[in-house]
Design a protein around this motif. Structure first.
Motif, PDB file in Angstrom:
ATOM      1  N   GLU A  19       0.832  -1.208   0.000  1.00 20.87           N
ATOM      2  CA  GLU A  19       0.000   0.000   0.000  1.00 20.87           C
ATOM      3  C   GLU A  19       0.869   1.262   0.000  1.00 20.87           C
ATOM      4  O   GLU A  19       0.548   2.235  -0.712  1.00 20.87           O
ATOM      5  CB  GLU A  19      -0.925  -0.014   1.212  1.00 20.87           C
ATOM      6  CG  GLU A  19      -2.030  -1.060   1.111  1.00 20.87           C
ATOM      7  CD  GLU A  19      -2.844  -1.204   2.380  1.00 20.87           C
ATOM      8  OE1 GLU A  19      -3.962  -1.744   2.309  1.00 20.87           O
ATOM      9  OE2 GLU A  19      -2.357  -0.772   3.451  1.00 20.87           O
ATOM     10  N   SER A  20       1.960   1.246   0.768  1.00 22.45           N
ATOM     11  CA  SER A  20       2.869   2.402   0.798  1.00 22.45           C
ATOM     12  C   SER A  20       3.539   2.606  -0.555  1.00 22.45           C
ATOM     13  O   SER A  20       3.636   3.736  -1.055  1.00 22.45           O
ATOM     14  CB  SER A  20       3.937   2.199   1.879  1.00 22.45           C
ATOM     15  OG  SER A  20       3.362   2.158   3.162  1.00 22.45           O
ATOM     16  N   LEU A  21       3.992   1.523  -1.141  1.00 22.14           N
ATOM     17  CA  LEU A  21       4.647   1.608  -2.451  1.00 22.14           C
ATOM     18  C   LEU A  21       3.662   2.027  -3.535  1.00 22.14           C
ATOM     19  O   LEU A  21       4.008   2.791  -4.445  1.00 22.14           O
ATOM     20  CB  LEU A  21       5.285   0.259  -2.805  1.00 22.14           C
ATOM     21  CG  LEU A  21       6.493  -0.141  -1.949  1.00 22.14           C
ATOM     22  CD1 LEU A  21       6.823  -1.619  -2.119  1.00 22.14           C
ATOM     23  CD2 LEU A  21       7.709   0.719  -2.308  1.00 22.14           C
ATOM     24  N   GLN A  22       2.437   1.539  -3.426  1.00 25.05           N
ATOM     25  CA  GLN A  22       1.404   1.912  -4.393  1.00 25.05           C
ATOM     26  C   GLN A  22       1.123   3.413  -4.310  1.00 25.05           C
ATOM     27  O   GLN A  22       0.920   4.077  -5.337  1.00 25.05           O
ATOM     28  CB  GLN A  22       0.125   1.117  -4.100  1.00 25.05           C
ATOM     29  CG  GLN A  22      -1.045   1.402  -5.032  1.00 25.05           C
ATOM     30  CD  GLN A  22      -0.876   0.731  -6.377  1.00 25.05           C
ATOM     31  OE1 GLN A  22      -0.159  -0.244  -6.496  1.00 25.05           O
ATOM     32  NE2 GLN A  22      -1.528   1.270  -7.393  1.00 25.05           N
ATOM     33  N   ALA A  23       1.123   3.959  -3.098  1.00 28.88           N
ATOM     34  CA  ALA A  23       0.874   5.387  -2.914  1.00 28.88           C
ATOM     35  C   ALA A  23       1.963   6.227  -3.558  1.00 28.88           C
ATOM     36  O   ALA A  23       1.719   7.379  -3.949  1.00 28.88           O
ATOM     37  CB  ALA A  23       0.768   5.710  -1.424  1.00 28.88           C
ATOM     38  N   GLU A  24       3.148   5.650  -3.672  1.00 27.73           N
ATOM     39  CA  GLU A  24       4.268   6.341  -4.312  1.00 27.73           C
ATOM     40  C   GLU A  24       4.358   6.015  -5.800  1.00 27.73           C
ATOM     41  O   GLU A  24       5.318   6.403  -6.468  1.00 27.73           O
ATOM     42  CB  GLU A  24       5.573   5.948  -3.628  1.00 27.73           C
ATOM     43  CG  GLU A  24       5.624   6.348  -2.156  1.00 27.73           C
ATOM     44  CD  GLU A  24       6.837   5.768  -1.443  1.00 27.73           C
ATOM     45  OE1 GLU A  24       7.681   5.142  -2.123  1.00 27.73           O
ATOM     46  OE2 GLU A  24       6.937   5.931  -0.224  1.00 27.73           O
ATOM     47  N   PHE A  25       3.360   5.272  -6.296  1.00 30.99           N
ATOM     48  CA  PHE A  25       3.316   4.848  -7.701  1.00 30.99           C
ATOM     49  C   PHE A  25       4.512   3.966  -8.060  1.00 30.99           C
ATOM     50  O   PHE A  25       4.984   3.973  -9.194  1.00 30.99           O
ATOM     51  CB  PHE A  25       3.239   6.064  -8.642  1.00 30.99           C
ATOM     52  CG  PHE A  25       2.055   6.940  -8.380  1.00 30.99           C
ATOM     53  CD1 PHE A  25       0.784   6.578  -8.824  1.00 30.99           C
ATOM     54  CD2 PHE A  25       2.195   8.123  -7.659  1.00 30.99           C
ATOM     55  CE1 PHE A  25      -0.313   7.385  -8.557  1.00 30.99           C
ATOM     56  CE2 PHE A  25       1.102   8.929  -7.395  1.00 30.99           C
ATOM     57  CZ  PHE A  25      -0.171   8.563  -7.840  1.00 30.99           C
ATOM     58  N   LEU A  26       4.983   3.199  -7.078  1.00 29.66           N
ATOM     59  CA  LEU A  26       6.113   2.294  -7.301  1.00 29.66           C
ATOM     60  C   LEU A  26       5.808   0.914  -6.709  1.00 29.66           C
ATOM     61  O   LEU A  26       6.593   0.378  -5.912  1.00 29.66           O
ATOM     62  CB  LEU A  26       7.391   2.867  -6.666  1.00 29.66           C
ATOM     63  CG  LEU A  26       7.925   4.169  -7.257  1.00 29.66           C
ATOM     64  CD1 LEU A  26       9.031   4.734  -6.370  1.00 29.66           C
ATOM     65  CD2 LEU A  26       8.449   3.922  -8.673  1.00 29.66           C
ATOM     66  N   PRO A  27       4.670   0.317  -7.064  1.00 25.60           N
ATOM     67  CA  PRO A  27       4.305  -0.970  -6.463  1.00 25.60           C
ATOM     68  C   PRO A  27       5.201  -2.098  -6.961  1.00 25.60           C
ATOM     69  O   PRO A  27       5.799  -1.997  -8.044  1.00 25.60           O
ATOM     70  CB  PRO A  27       2.866  -1.176  -6.958  1.00 25.60           C
ATOM     71  CG  PRO A  27       2.845  -0.489  -8.282  1.00 25.60           C
ATOM     72  CD  PRO A  27       3.706   0.745  -8.100  1.00 25.60           C
TER      73      PRO A  27
END
Length: 230
Positions: free
Chosen positions: A44-52
């Motif tokens: 979820e954190s990585l997705q928020a940074e657009f880097l999943p």
């Protein structure tokens, strides 16, 4: 570059995987988690940074949240994400459930690094990946399970592999504490599983659960040996 997240509760295994895979020029380790809940938080954190992550290497047996439940939640929330299960031969019953929830394949934990790296690339491209042994183990036992299945109480086949495992231990007289220690869960989590078991089987209490479990003990033991596929 293929972005990889590793979910594995044993630190020495997790660090080893990171070290071995990080040297591959087309693979990037973007996160490590020691349980399924933490893996979802990192995603979820990585997705928020657009880097999943593109691929999640998922262990099956982990505390707090195991790999089966984590796979289900990740595949629901992030349908484009690929999950590759890392398992042992004895985890066959859980692997099937993870595959049913959306995992794209599995490999045994002792798979050589080059084969693991190639499997990650294959999964990323959209292919499935199956290691040796576990499918054969399931096929060898399916006939037994299907024969016994017709005489089971209502709701029994709806139990998850984890719930069957706990029900089998209840049948053998294990306490909540003993169950929790045996499968590396908290007693609270075990109680939650038991509540789900009672609800699915429409039973009043643990004593009734033990009686019902003993009435279909053979089926429970057989289902432990395959993959929970009915």
């Amino acid at each position: 570059m293929i972005r990889v997240l590793i979910a594995e509760d044993q630190e020495i295994v997790r660090r080893g995987l990171k070290t071995l895979l990080a040297i591959k020029p087309d693979l990037q380790i973007v996160g490590e988690a020691d349980n399924g809940q933490r893996a979802i938080q990192l995603i979820e954190s990585l997705q928020a940074e657009f880097l999943p992550p593109d691929v999640v290497l998922m262990d099956i047996r982990m505390p707090v949240m195991d790999g089966v439940e984590a796979t289900r939640l990740i595949c629901e929330k992030f349908p484009g994400m690929k999950i590759l299960i890392l398992t042992t031969f004895d985890d066959a019953k859980y692997v099937a459930e993870a595959l049913r929830f959306g995992a794209k394949g599995y490999l045994l934990k002792d798979t050589p690094t080059e084969e693991l790296a190639e499997a990650i690339r294959s999964i990323h491209k959209g292919y499935t990946q199956f290691g040796p042994g576990i499918v054969e183990k399931m096929i060898a036992n399916v006939a037994v399970l299907e024969t016994d299945k017709q005489q089971l109480p209502p709701g029994m086949t709806e139990l998850t592999p984890r719930e069957r495992e706990i029900l089998l231990m209840i049948a053998k007289g294990a306490s909540n504490r003993e169950i929790a220690q045996a499968i590396f869960l908290s007693e609270g989590t075990v109680r939650n599983h038991i509540s789900n078991i009672l609800a699915r089987l429409n039973l009043r209490d643990r004593t009734q659960a033990a009686i019902v479990a003993n009435s279909c003990l053979s089926w429970l033991e057989n289902s432990e040996s395959i993959m929970g596929l009915e």
